[in-house]
Design an enzyme around this catalytic site. Sequence first.
Site, PDB file in Angstrom:
ATOM      1  CG  HIS A  53      -2.044  -0.831   1.312  1.00 15.73           C
ATOM      2  ND1 HIS A  53      -2.916  -1.203   0.410  1.00 15.73           N
ATOM      3  CD2 HIS A  53      -2.333  -2.056   2.021  1.00 15.73           C
ATOM      4  CE1 HIS A  53      -3.770  -2.086   0.610  1.00 15.73           C
ATOM      5  NE2 HIS A  53      -3.302  -2.587   1.650  1.00 15.73           N
ATOM      6  NE  ARG A  78       1.891  -4.202   3.954  1.00 17.55           N
ATOM      7  CZ  ARG A  78       0.603  -3.778   4.319  1.00 17.55           C
ATOM      8  NH1 ARG A  78       0.047  -4.437   5.371  1.00 17.55           N
ATOM      9  NH2 ARG A  78       0.441  -2.607   4.551  1.00 17.55           N
ATOM     10  CG  ASP A  92      18.413 -12.652  -4.939  1.00 12.26           C
ATOM     11  OD1 ASP A  92      18.310 -13.432  -3.892  1.00 12.26           O
ATOM     12  OD2 ASP A  92      18.140 -12.818  -5.957  1.00 12.26           O
ATOM     13  CD  GLU A 157      -4.318  -8.195   5.340  1.00 10.44           C
ATOM     14  OE1 GLU A 157      -4.335  -7.074   5.522  1.00 10.44           O
ATOM     15  OE2 GLU A 157      -3.651  -8.723   4.694  1.00 10.44           O
ATOM     16  CG  ASP A 183      -7.280  -5.340   4.833  1.00 10.55           C
ATOM     17  OD1 ASP A 183      -7.964  -5.338   4.102  1.00 10.55           O
ATOM     18  OD2 ASP A 183      -5.969  -4.615   4.721  1.00 10.55           O
TER      19      ASP A 183
END
Length: 268
Positions: A53, A78, A92, A157, A183
């Site tokens: 988000h 996230r 990585d 969520e 959520d």
Amino acid sequence: MASSYENSMMQWIDKQRLKTEMLAGTFLNLGSAMTAEIAADCDFDWLLIDLEHGSGSWSDLRNLLQACRGSRSAPIVRIRSVDPDAVKFVMDSGAAGVMFPYVSSAEQASQAVASMKYPPAGRRGVAGVIRATDYGRTWKEYFQESNECSLVVVQIETPEAVAEAESIAAVDGVDVLFVGPLDLSVNLGYPGQFDHPEMVAALQRVVAACQKHGKAAGILTKAGLVQQHKDLGFRLMAYGSDSGAVIAGMQQFLNSLRGGTGTDGSKS
């Protein structure tokens, strides 16, 4: 677990501490390396770089991770879904772990773990000269430690995820079940009512599942709920965000100027 190669750029979450202590974090959603650096200098245990988000892009990620280097704040990223290619790029690049949103089943949790771990534990592609290995200088140590030390965080969520919390927590390799409270409250039918009895019952169910299977429960908390969430048993806790801190600070400055008071409440 702390890394054994002290000069490496890697800063893992200490999973031994996570078993018994609350580890404090905050969300970074501005995409700004400067606010990430400020947060890291504040000595949070972990920082969540939000590419679901948040305002930052994939091209911003490595600058955000570089801003955390040399601190004790472990950067967790996230992403938008259980996407092995995204996980490979994030890990990585030098992240200490990945947060996966909207995980509602043990199958999805298993897919998340597989994308994070090198064979034979998972299916993460192997490369030597990457940022996470100091561009190859610490490849051997990183390869030996990554499967054990990288943090797999799955977000709870939905009501379906709460119902499946125990089976999700039972998945080997999952470290944290992290509640997304907004959520979850929306999906339960009580938007923003974080202290609603059904919401609290859902949190209790998630924590109980984690405790049963030796995993940690996490949550994005807020003012007035911090102690409640600690008492419930949450251990990977985040409070606020860099954007929220900027908004609150700027508003305080403006109120001080227009109200004729200093930031300490004294008359100017």
